[in-house]
Motif scaffolding. Structure first.
Motif, short mmCIF file in Angstrom:
data_model
loop_
_atom_site.label_atom_id
_atom_site.label_comp_id
_atom_site.label_asym_id
_atom_site.label_seq_id
_atom_site.Cartn_x
_atom_site.Cartn_y
_atom_site.Cartn_z
N ALA A 63 0.83 -1.20 0.00
CA ALA A 63 0.00 0.00 0.00
C ALA A 63 0.87 1.25 0.00
CB ALA A 63 -0.93 0.00 1.21
N LEU A 64 1.95 1.24 0.77
CA LEU A 64 2.85 2.38 0.78
C LEU A 64 3.52 2.56 -0.57
CD1 LEU A 64 4.39 4.62 2.24
CD2 LEU A 64 5.99 2.88 3.09
N ALA A 65 3.89 1.47 -1.22
CA ALA A 65 4.50 1.56 -2.55
C ALA A 65 3.54 2.17 -3.55
CB ALA A 65 4.96 0.18 -3.00
N ARG A 66 2.29 1.74 -3.51
CA ARG A 66 1.30 2.29 -4.44
C ARG A 66 1.05 3.77 -4.17
NH1 ARG A 66 -1.31 -2.60 -3.32
NH2 ARG A 66 -2.69 -1.53 -1.85
N ARG A 67 0.88 4.12 -2.91
CA ARG A 67 0.56 5.50 -2.58
C ARG A 67 1.71 6.46 -2.91
NH1 ARG A 67 1.88 8.94 0.68
NH2 ARG A 67 3.10 7.61 2.04
N SER A 68 2.94 6.01 -2.65
CA SER A 68 4.09 6.88 -2.88
C SER A 68 4.57 6.87 -4.32
CB SER A 68 5.24 6.46 -1.96
OG SER A 68 5.69 5.14 -2.28
N GLY A 69 4.11 5.88 -5.11
CA GLY A 69 4.56 5.78 -6.48
C GLY A 69 5.92 5.13 -6.65
N TRP A 70 6.39 4.46 -5.61
CA TRP A 70 7.72 3.83 -5.65
C TRP A 70 7.61 2.37 -6.06
CZ3 TRP A 70 12.92 4.65 -3.87
CH2 TRP A 70 13.22 5.97 -3.55
N PRO A 71 8.41 1.93 -7.04
CA PRO A 71 8.53 0.48 -7.27
C PRO A 71 9.35 -0.13 -6.15
CG PRO A 71 10.02 1.69 -8.72
CD PRO A 71 9.21 2.72 -7.99
N VAL A 72 9.02 -1.34 -5.76
CA VAL A 72 9.74 -1.98 -4.67
C VAL A 72 10.20 -3.35 -5.12
CG1 VAL A 72 7.61 -2.93 -3.66
CG2 VAL A 72 9.66 -2.67 -2.23
N ALA A 73 11.41 -3.73 -4.69
CA ALA A 73 11.96 -5.05 -4.97
C ALA A 73 11.92 -5.86 -3.69
CB ALA A 73 13.38 -4.95 -5.49
N LEU A 74 11.21 -6.98 -3.70
CA LEU A 74 11.11 -7.84 -2.53
C LEU A 74 12.15 -8.94 -2.61
CD1 LEU A 74 7.27 -8.40 -2.08
CD2 LEU A 74 8.80 -7.18 -0.53
N ALA A 75 13.01 -9.00 -1.59
CA ALA A 75 13.96 -10.10 -1.49
C ALA A 75 13.27 -11.22 -0.72
CB ALA A 75 15.22 -9.64 -0.77
N ALA A 76 12.90 -12.28 -1.44
CA ALA A 76 12.13 -13.38 -0.85
C ALA A 76 13.03 -14.58 -0.57
CB ALA A 76 11.00 -13.79 -1.79
N VAL A 77 12.71 -15.31 0.49
CA VAL A 77 13.50 -16.46 0.92
C VAL A 77 12.93 -17.70 0.23
CG1 VAL A 77 14.35 -17.78 2.89
CG2 VAL A 77 13.85 -15.33 3.15
N PRO A 78 13.62 -18.27 -0.76
CA PRO A 78 13.02 -19.33 -1.59
C PRO A 78 12.56 -20.56 -0.81
CG PRO A 78 15.01 -18.49 -2.62
CD PRO A 78 14.96 -17.89 -1.24
N ALA A 79 13.39 -21.08 0.10
CA ALA A 79 13.03 -22.32 0.80
C ALA A 79 11.89 -22.11 1.78
CB ALA A 79 14.25 -22.87 1.53
N ARG A 80 11.58 -20.87 2.13
CA ARG A 80 10.50 -20.60 3.09
C ARG A 80 9.32 -19.90 2.43
NH1 ARG A 80 13.67 -17.21 7.33
NH2 ARG A 80 11.55 -16.81 8.08
N ALA A 81 9.41 -19.67 1.12
CA ALA A 81 8.34 -18.94 0.44
C ALA A 81 7.08 -19.78 0.37
CB ALA A 81 8.79 -18.54 -0.96
N GLU A 82 5.97 -19.23 0.84
CA GLU A 82 4.68 -19.91 0.80
C GLU A 82 3.91 -19.52 -0.46
OE1 GLU A 82 2.59 -19.10 4.41
OE2 GLU A 82 4.32 -19.58 5.70
N PRO A 83 3.00 -20.38 -0.91
CA PRO A 83 2.22 -20.06 -2.11
C PRO A 83 1.49 -18.73 -2.01
CG PRO A 83 1.94 -22.37 -1.53
CD PRO A 83 2.70 -21.75 -0.41
N SER A 84 1.14 -18.32 -0.80
CA SER A 84 0.39 -17.07 -0.64
C SER A 84 1.19 -15.85 -1.10
CB SER A 84 -0.03 -16.89 0.82
OG SER A 84 1.11 -16.76 1.66
N LEU A 85 2.52 -15.95 -1.07
CA LEU A 85 3.33 -14.80 -1.48
C LEU A 85 3.17 -14.54 -2.97
CD1 LEU A 85 5.45 -12.64 -0.83
CD2 LEU A 85 7.24 -14.35 -1.22
N ALA A 86 3.38 -15.54 -3.79
CA ALA A 86 3.25 -15.35 -5.24
C ALA A 86 1.82 -14.98 -5.60
CB ALA A 86 3.67 -16.62 -5.97
N ALA A 87 0.83 -15.57 -4.90
CA ALA A 87 -0.56 -15.24 -5.19
C ALA A 87 -0.86 -13.78 -4.89
CB ALA A 87 -1.48 -16.16 -4.39
N ARG A 88 -0.34 -13.29 -3.77
CA ARG A 88 -0.60 -11.90 -3.40
C ARG A 88 0.03 -10.92 -4.38
NH1 ARG A 88 -1.46 -7.54 -3.20
NH2 ARG A 88 -1.82 -6.08 -1.47
N LEU A 89 1.17 -11.29 -4.96
CA LEU A 89 1.90 -10.39 -5.84
C LEU A 89 1.49 -10.50 -7.30
CD1 LEU A 89 5.47 -10.83 -4.30
CD2 LEU A 89 3.82 -9.01 -3.85
#
Length: 666
Positions: free
Chosen positions: A433-459
């Motif tokens: 929400a902060l990224a959208r409001r401020s107009g900033w693109p954001v890069a998320l550093a995600a932990v592959p072995a702990r990444a849950e399906p909900s992360l990709a779905a949300r993004l």
């Protein structure tokens, strides 16, 4: 205009009074009415025009006997003299009616004078309206050997609104000498070193050879005596030995009489800094002000830190300078004419380039002014009294730096990296929400072995988000005594390559098409032998806190501006300091990266980040030197092979500003 009262008592040398007078002059230049209360021996103190000086009945010590106060005649102080001091201090407070009271060193030191300082603090608490109460301390403190004394200091600080630390945490953080626990850390306001950098008159001598100094006190006499003898051992060298005013005349006369033909012995001079600028070498102790003279001049230096009476301040400062390539150290217990001559003949190199903050007087004024303007910005309630304050966010240094970049035809690329993403959480929603409001693109550093399906779905529908590979499992493989690292030098290179290969494969499988093949090592720590293997493993980029050696085919874009003070419990670091450091980064060519951690940020950190992002977005929209960059563009194959952050952010990637181990959470 506000009214400022600064209370200081110098006992050994004049360093404490020199620093307090510098602050007084800075406040006076800014238009404030200043009262400087001095409790040490009167000394020549130039340029106090416009500043009200109140001299208490003076006290002094001999040697390092800080608990044995003497009067000017050398007799032990009486209770009547101490009472007179206390009444004079309270009288200065009553007459000055200050808006701000600053106690130099107390309550961290000067315990022998606690009654007068406690009386002043009580007067502050009883006043209406209540003035701000601030402590002013140098970069290094003497830590009491008894834990109860530390606890007593921290208890007294409950009445204080902030602690002005006149040092640079990127160079030497306070917790190197004093335990900054959870009660103290939020109050710390790093100002940079207090150095007015006055222009000194040029010396008559164009080259002055070796300049030996020992500060203003008599504590430098052993060094000066050794220097006279060392000069006799080195007849081909020219020596100039400066002796402080506190050295008795008979001892000074003996030095003059013993000096060989190639040595000049004289009293300390007002053009000391200019002498250093023309000197081949400086030999000195490592007091606060002497070190600033050395840093300003860039003169090669041998430091013989004062260590008598179990003093540790100068040795710590000297060793830190040596570790940064800024000096060489000759321990005081190893000082002989022969060892000093050998150290001089070893010809130390001039001081290395540095970006140590030395604008502490101006920054102190800015911090105090911001606190006076915004008393409603509270950090946390304190027991039985007024809450501690956070200064208002002063963005002017960053705005000015961007304006200068724009005037020079430069546009600074800013980007935003957030670490430790693993799942769809409320904190992730807040980040997006902060990224959208401020107009900033954001890069998320995600932990592959702990990444849950909900992360990709949300993004899936977040067009402004890129994903990076945050290690494999964010697992610490460092030994117990070492700083945490998953890809550190604690395992064989083949094991690191295998984990990096698995990490990229898992990330591609779990995170989808938004993934960029960019490695973000957890805790920003990386075995320097691994980057050379990354292109062959399928990686296109590397992002940590500071660059490694260039690798063909591997783009480096780093994020070093971390607003979190990890050692303070993952709280917001000093906003003024972060802004100042970011402004200095803008002054350098390259990309400036903001690093956040959405899973652990407190409310103050979220609020700071929002203000900073909004400000930079506004500057970019108006063409004022800033450009908001997306990770996908920065790591494109046409990007520069190495994107260098400002040198002020280089060093141990575990401790970017304000040097609170900002990568502790990874």
């Amino acid at each position: 205009m506000s009214r400022i009262l600064i209370s200081v008592t110098h006992l050994l040398g004049a360093g404490h009074l020199t620093r307090a007078a510098s602050l007084a002059r800075a406040f006076a230049r800014a238009g404030h009415a200043v009262t400087l209360v001095s409790g040490g021996m009167p000394i020549a103190r130039p340029r106090l025009d416009g500043i009200r000086l109140v001299q208490l009945p003076p006290v002094r010590i001999t040697g390092t006997a800080f608990t044995a106060l003497l009067d000017p005649e050398g007799t032990p102080v009486t209770a009547e003299r101490l009472a007179a001091r206390r009444e004079a201090l309270l009288g200065a407070f009553a007459d000055g009616r200050p808006d701000v009271v600053i106690t130099e060193l107390w309550p961290f030191g000067r315990r022998v004078l606690s009654p007068e300082f406690e009386a002043l603090a009580e007067a502050v608490r009883a006043a209406s309206p209540r003035p701000l109460l601030l402590a002013s301390i140098r970069d290094i403190l003497a830590t009491p050997s008894r834990p109860e004394r530390i606890a007593a200091t921290h208890a007294r600080l409950a009445a204080y609104d902030a602690v002005l630390v006149h040092g640079d945490p990127a160079f030497l953080p306070l917790d190197a000498s004093w335990p900054a626990d959870a009660s103290l850390a939020p109050r710390l306001r790093y100002t940079g070193y207090v150095d007015e950098a006055e222009a000194a008159p040029a010396p008559a001598e164009s080259r002055v050879g070796i300049v030996v100094s020992g500060g203003s006190s008599a504590a430098g006499l052993p060094l000066q005596e050794a220097a006279v003898a060392a000069a006799a051992l080195t007849p081909g060298l020219s020596w100039r030995i400066l002796v402080g005013g506190a050295v008795p005349d008979p001892a000074f006369a003996r030095l003059v009489e013993a000096a060989p033909a190639n040595a000049v012995v004289e009293r300390a001079r007002p053009d000391f800094r200019a002498l250093l600028a023309g000197a081949a070498l400086s030999v000195s102790q490592a007091g606060y002000n002497t070190v600033l003279d050395l840093l300003s001049s860039g003169c090669a230096s041998v430091l013989v830190p004062f260590e008598a009476g179990h003093e540790t301040e100068q040795r710590l400062r000297a060793d830190t300078l040596a570790a940064h390539g800024l000096a060489r150290v000759l321990p005081e217990d190893a000082l002989t004419p022969e060892s000093l001559a050998a150290a001089v003949l070893a010809a130390p190199a001039p001081g290395a380039p540095h970006a140590i903050g030395r604008d502490g007087a101006r920054r102190s004024v800015a911090i105090v002014e911001a606190m006076l303007r915004a008393p409603s910005l509270l950090s946390h309630p304190e027991e039985g009294g007024r809450p501690a304050l956070h200064p208002a966010l002063d963005l002017a240094p960053l705005t000015d730096a961007l304006a200068r970049a724009a005037d020079a035809g430069r546009t600074v690329a800013f980007w935003w990296r957030d670490d430790d993403a693993v799942a769809h959480t409320p904190a992730l929603d807040r980040l997006l929400a902060l990224a959208r409001r401020s107009g900033w693109p954001v890069a998320l550093a995600a932990v592959p072995a702990r990444a849950e399906p909900s992360l990709a779905a949300r993004l899936a529908d977040e067009a402004g988000v890129d994903l990076l590979v945050h290690g494999l499992a964010h697992a610490n493989h460092a030994p117990p005594a070492a700083k945490k690292a998953e890809f550190g030098p604690h395992r064989p290179l083949d094991a690191l390559r295998a984990d990096a290969t698995e990490a990229l494969a898992l990330a591609r499988a779990r995170l989808g098409p938004r993934l960029l093949p960019v490695l973000v090592p957890p805790w920003n720590r990386l075995d320097p032998s691994l980057p050379g293997s990354l292109p062959a493993l399928g990686y296109r980029g590397l992002s940590a806190a500071a660059p490694v050696a260039p690798v063909p085919g591997l783009i480096q874009v780093h994020a070093a501006v971390d607003p979190i003070a990890w050692r303070a419990g993952a709280k917001l670091a000093d906003p003024a300091w972060i802004i100042d450091r970011a402004a200095r980064a803008v002054a350098q060519d390259g990309t400036v990266g903001l690093l956040t951690h959405h899973l652990v940020q407190d409310e103050a950190t979220w609020a700071f980040c929002a203000r900073l992002l909004d400000h930079l977005a506004a500057c970019a929209a108006k063409g004022r030197g800033a450009n908001l960059s997306r990770a996908a563009a920065l790591f494109a194959p046409t990007a520069s092979p190495v994107s260098q952050p400002s040198p002020i952010f280089r060093g141990d990637p575990g401790t970017p500003p304000p040097r609170e181990d900002s990568t502790a959470s990874g």
